[in-house]
Scaffold this active site. Structure first.
Site, PDB file in Angstrom:
ATOM      1  N   GLU A 165       0.821  -1.239   0.000  1.00 23.69           N
ATOM      2  CA  GLU A 165       0.000   0.000   0.000  1.00 23.69           C
ATOM      3  C   GLU A 165       0.848   1.280   0.000  1.00 23.69           C
ATOM      4  O   GLU A 165       0.394   2.355   0.341  1.00 23.69           O
ATOM      5  CB  GLU A 165      -0.942   0.096   1.193  1.00 23.69           C
ATOM      6  CG  GLU A 165      -2.002  -0.912   1.531  1.00 23.69           C
ATOM      7  CD  GLU A 165      -2.415  -2.005   0.601  1.00 23.69           C
ATOM      8  OE1 GLU A 165      -1.587  -2.925   0.394  1.00 23.69           O
ATOM      9  OE2 GLU A 165      -3.528  -1.985   0.103  1.00 23.69           O
ATOM     10  N   TYR A 167       3.508   1.912   1.896  1.00 24.28           N
ATOM     11  CA  TYR A 167       4.119   2.255   3.178  1.00 24.28           C
ATOM     12  C   TYR A 167       5.639   2.039   3.125  1.00 24.28           C
ATOM     13  O   TYR A 167       6.201   1.657   2.089  1.00 24.28           O
ATOM     14  CB  TYR A 167       3.482   1.434   4.305  1.00 24.28           C
ATOM     15  CG  TYR A 167       2.084   1.906   4.656  1.00 24.28           C
ATOM     16  CD1 TYR A 167       1.871   3.193   5.166  1.00 24.28           C
ATOM     17  CD2 TYR A 167       0.969   1.082   4.473  1.00 24.28           C
ATOM     18  CE1 TYR A 167       0.591   3.632   5.483  1.00 24.28           C
ATOM     19  CE2 TYR A 167      -0.313   1.519   4.789  1.00 24.28           C
ATOM     20  CZ  TYR A 167      -0.494   2.796   5.297  1.00 24.28           C
ATOM     21  OH  TYR A 167      -1.761   3.241   5.606  1.00 24.28           O
ATOM     22  N   ARG A 215       2.876  -8.779   3.967  1.00 28.57           N
ATOM     23  CA  ARG A 215       1.888  -8.223   3.028  1.00 28.57           C
ATOM     24  C   ARG A 215       2.643  -7.552   1.902  1.00 28.57           C
ATOM     25  O   ARG A 215       3.379  -6.585   2.104  1.00 28.57           O
ATOM     26  CB  ARG A 215       0.986  -7.236   3.771  1.00 28.57           C
ATOM     27  CG  ARG A 215      -0.105  -6.664   2.918  1.00 28.57           C
ATOM     28  CD  ARG A 215      -1.468  -7.006   3.437  1.00 28.57           C
ATOM     29  NE  ARG A 215      -2.493  -6.369   2.629  1.00 28.57           N
ATOM     30  CZ  ARG A 215      -3.303  -5.429   3.081  1.00 28.57           C
ATOM     31  NH1 ARG A 215      -3.222  -5.024   4.324  1.00 28.57           N
ATOM     32  NH2 ARG A 215      -4.211  -4.904   2.292  1.00 28.57           N
ATOM     33  N   HIS A 253      -1.554   3.954  -1.560  1.00 32.86           N
ATOM     34  CA  HIS A 253      -2.624   4.878  -1.155  1.00 32.86           C
ATOM     35  C   HIS A 253      -2.729   6.073  -2.090  1.00 32.86           C
ATOM     36  O   HIS A 253      -3.781   6.677  -2.212  1.00 32.86           O
ATOM     37  CB  HIS A 253      -2.407   5.350   0.280  1.00 32.86           C
ATOM     38  CG  HIS A 253      -2.789   4.312   1.297  1.00 32.86           C
ATOM     39  ND1 HIS A 253      -3.906   3.503   1.169  1.00 32.86           N
ATOM     40  CD2 HIS A 253      -2.203   3.932   2.453  1.00 32.86           C
ATOM     41  CE1 HIS A 253      -3.979   2.684   2.200  1.00 32.86           C
ATOM     42  NE2 HIS A 253      -2.953   2.913   2.988  1.00 32.86           N
ATOM     43  N   GLN A 340     -18.600   4.354   4.465  1.00 33.91           N
ATOM     44  CA  GLN A 340     -19.182   5.515   5.135  1.00 33.91           C
ATOM     45  C   GLN A 340     -18.925   5.579   6.638  1.00 33.91           C
ATOM     46  O   GLN A 340     -18.691   6.650   7.173  1.00 33.91           O
ATOM     47  CB  GLN A 340     -20.692   5.558   4.873  1.00 33.91           C
ATOM     48  CG  GLN A 340     -21.025   6.269   3.587  1.00 33.91           C
ATOM     49  CD  GLN A 340     -22.510   6.285   3.315  1.00 33.91           C
ATOM     50  OE1 GLN A 340     -22.994   5.538   2.492  1.00 33.91           O
ATOM     51  NE2 GLN A 340     -23.230   7.117   4.006  1.00 33.91           N
TER      52      GLN A 340
HETATM   53 FE1  SF4 Z   1     -17.581  -0.075   6.052  1.00 33.96          FE
HETATM   54 FE2  SF4 Z   1     -19.821  -1.184   6.939  1.00 33.96          FE
HETATM   55 FE3  SF4 Z   1     -19.829   0.221   4.658  1.00 33.96          FE
HETATM   56 FE4  SF4 Z   1     -18.668  -2.197   4.810  1.00 33.96          FE
HETATM   57  S1  SF4 Z   1     -20.840  -1.729   5.033  1.00 33.96           S
HETATM   58  S2  SF4 Z   1     -17.801  -0.391   3.885  1.00 33.96           S
HETATM   59  S3  SF4 Z   1     -17.828  -2.124   6.868  1.00 33.96           S
HETATM   60  S4  SF4 Z   1     -19.418   1.003   6.698  1.00 33.96           S
END
Ligand code: SF4
Ligand code: NAP
Length: 675
Positions: A165, A167, A215, A253, A340
């Protein structure tokens, strides 16, 4: 026989055996920064009790300069071990296994003290890294090895060394960030010296009976990234240096290609991991956009990997593996990859949670207890708020009747599922349907609840949602002016030139919907790769397509407008807004801010600019679509109040401003947990 024979098969690592092929991938949740170890323990213990094969924690810094931000969680001293011990004990108490991720951010650290191979600033950070000298490099290696030793002492079953990613370790691998001319730069042998030495020293410090996952970035998605030959060479060297397992990292990223958002096709990158199969003899893990047992099983059955990593799906449902094993996959709360409540929170400095499961990371605060006094509860409205309240109340032992005026449940979710790139919402609505049925909730479709219907209930929850806001633009009553519902749900005919009034989430969604000609790229990985310019690292180092992004040119011409003078789409998700903006830019959408809507004529939308209403301009349009936000639908709530009846009002009916499903689900669950 199990429905998922590959997924649920144990994985023998020689000195220990994982009970299945499911890794809960590392996620930064912000929990570790709270320092509340019993809360952190509760989070991981709940996931362990759900049967996952191996958990990897969020990234832990090995030293101050390597922290993603100042005061990021880490194993800085022996004094940090006791807290981690609480977590490992809790996980082991549930029969689980847990590895700690060691994350050195290098130039991605948000601090003037950040370090790197060369002083090349990242485009996503304001701080150029301090170039390390020989002693500085030795210190980083020693600190990472010490962190691994502390992890062993804290009771972890292993560590994951974060090498992807973009890093710290990744930064040494590519010439874009490594300009050194000493033994740590120049030839690939020199550039990979640091990651390989880190693995060797970690192995030496933890002994033979400790899992060491590396990773590895298998497709950097940046110019001058690693070539496939280099990736294979590194994988073999890392294996020789003592790695037990190799995990897949996808994209730096700073890459401008989405890698985990909901519009990325499911298992979009497992073909990359498959290329490594057979090149090394340690197990290889596939990652990114794997979110159902079916998809995970297919990845393994097709020989793309030995194990699968899923991260966000374990926020959505800690019982993922247990439910799959019981043959109840349809009851697994789906991660819709919206970011979200998880990543968007982290990037705003808030603790993560999950849109679908607000208990995620709040296990000790949001407790769903059986009620001692079962009640008859009416819930009116089956959008996210009503569904969440109904399911939680039912889970607690209340008798729930759920009223819906429409012929199906889901409310606004039924619009979201029609948007190309948001196909995951189908699964969410289906999960709600199955869960409502399984809970035995009395669902009354095509029933507009009124005061009489609601007689006799002990509690009434009003979740009647929203109605579209009327922007009051002169001329909006003409036939070629449509509301977003007409377009997304009503199948209204839309012309070739479209002006969209309002550039919130729904304005953007309507634009995506109208621009889609034919199949959604989210459903067609080859088309999606072409659209975003994803190539093959065997052909181009870094895996960017030689021809760059090649989006399909849409037949419609769309103009998106708002009154604010700010950039359009600024209010969209913190980690996904750029994807929506880039997607519309690729399709030549005109975005105009700072307008006054003067009137709508047969020729289109007339706008002016500024307080003086100057520069009158016609936005030629065959159709104008109004996406000007919403008001609360409170008719029923007001009638109940006027009749002196008490009701709980939640979701959009409570507050329409900036309504989103995240707040609605959270509010519904929190209310029903105490009612
Ligand atoms: Fe994040 Fe939940 Fe949306 Fe999946 S459903 S991307 S875990 S907020
Ligand atoms: P919104 O985000 O509140 O946006 C409303 C838009 O209408 C804004 O662009 C606003 O901009 C404009 N507007 C407001 N009042 C107006 C008026 N009187 N006349 C003309 N224009 C007006 O609402 P939404 O787009 O309907 O979305 C609702 C919610 O659903 C959002 O808050 C969002 O959380 C969620 N959602 C999110 C996404 C996503 O993130 N991708 C997608 C869909 C829905 P100006 O005031 O500047 O004109």
């Amino acid at each position: 026989m199990s429905l998922y024979p590959h997924l649920l098969a144990p994985l023998d690592l020689g000195f220990t055996t994982l009970k299945n092929r499911v890794l809960m991938g590392s996620m930064h949740t912000g929990l570790e920064e709270t320092g509340d170890w019993s809360r952190i323990g509760a989070f991981y213990a709940e996931r362990a009790s759900g049967g996952v094969g191996l958990i990897v924690t969020g990234g832990m810094a090995p030293n101050r300069e390597g922290g993603v931000f100042p005061d990021a969680a880490g194993l800085y001293s022996d004094g940090d071990i006791a807290g981690h011990r609480i977590v490992t004990d809790r996980v082991h108490g549930e029969g689980g296994m847990i590895a700690m991720q060691i994350l050195h951010a290098g130039r991605y650290a948000y601090s003037a003290d950040c370090v790197g191979p060369s002083p090349v600033k990242s485009p996503i950070s304001p701080f150029p890294p301090n170039e390390l000298d020989e002693n500085g490099i030795e210190k980083q290696i020693a600190d990472i090895a010490t962190a691994a030793e502390r992890a062993l002492e804290a009771g972890y079953d292993g560590v994951e060394i974060m090498g992807s990613e973009g890093y710290f370790l990744n930064q040494f691998l590519v010439t874009r960030t490594n300009k050194r001319t000493d033994r740590w730069g120049g030839s690939y042998e020199n550039r990979m010296r640091l990651p390989v030495e880190v693995v060797r020293r970690v192995r030496r410090s933890v002994g033979d009976r400790f899992i060491v996952i590396y990773r590895l970035s298998m497709i950097d998605l940046i110019p001058e990234g690693s070539s496939w030959d280099e990736i294979v060479r590194l994988a073999r060297a890392v294996e020789d240096a003592g790695a037990t397992i190799i995990n897949t990292g996808i994209g730096w990223h700073e890459a401008r290609i989405p890698t985990i958002a909901t519009s990325v096709p499911r298992r979009a990158f497992t073909w990359v991991t498959k290329k490594l199969m057979g090149e090394v003899s340690v197990p290889v893990i596939a990652s990114n956009r794997i979110n159902t047992p079916e998809v995970a099983e297919a990845v393994l059955a097709e020989g793309c990997a030995d194990m699968v990593s899923m991260a966000r799906p374990f926020l959505a449902d800690p019982m993922f593996v247990a439910k799959a094993a019981r043959g109840e996959a349809e009851l697994i709360a789906p991660c819709i990859a919206c970011n979200q409540a998880c990543l968007d929170h982290v990037f705003s400095g808030e603790t993560s949670s999950c849109l679908v499961n607000p208990r995620a990371c709040f296990e000790t605060e949001l407790v769903i207890r059986q009620t001692e006094a079962p009640k008859r509860i009416a819930v009116v409205g089956t959008g996210p708020a009503g569904l969440s309240a109904a399911l939680t109340a039912s889970e607690r032992g209340h008798s729930v009747t759920l009223f819906e005026r429409d012929s199906r449940i889901g409310g606004q979710l039924n619009m979201a599922r029609r948007i190309p790139g948001k196909e995951e919402f189908h699964g969410l609505v289906e999960w709600y349907e199955t869960s409502v049925r399984a809970a035995g909730i009395d669902l009354q479709l095509e029933t507009a609840a009124d005061l009489r219907t609601l007689d006799g209930f002990d509690e009434i929850i009003v979740a009647t949602g929203v109605t579209p806001r009327d922007p009051g633009i002169p001329g909006q009553d003409q036939a070629h002016v449509l509301g977003y519902r007409d377009v997304l749900l009503g199948g209204a005919e839309v012309g070739q030139r479209v002006a969209i009034v309002g550039a919130g989430g729904i304005g953007f969604d309507v634009a995506e919907f109208l621009l889609q000609d034919g199949e959604s790229p989210t459903e067609n990985p080859a088309l999606w790769r072409k659209e975003w310019g994803v190539g093959d690292p065997s052909l181009t180092p870094g895996g960017l397509a030689q021809k760059g992004p090649q989006p399909k040119r849409p037949s419609r011409k769309v103009t998106l407008l708002q009154r604010k003078a700010t950039a359009l789409g600024k209010g969209l998700g913190k980690t996904t807004g750029w994807i929506h903006r880039a997607a519309l830019n690729m399709k030549n959408v005109r975005m105009i801010g700072g307008v006054n809507y003067e009137h709508i004529g047969a020729d289109g939308l007339h706008v002016s600019f500024g307080e003086a209403r100057e520069n009158s301009t016609l936005i030629e349009a065959d159709t104008v679509v109004i996406c000007a936000g919403q008001n609360s639908e409170r008719t029923l709530a007001d009638e109940l109040a006027a009749a002196g009846r008490t009701a709980h009002v939640i979701g959009g009916a409570d507050l329409a401003a900036e309504l989103d499903a995240k707040r609605a689900v959270d509010q519904g669950m929190r209310l029903a947990s105490v009612i």
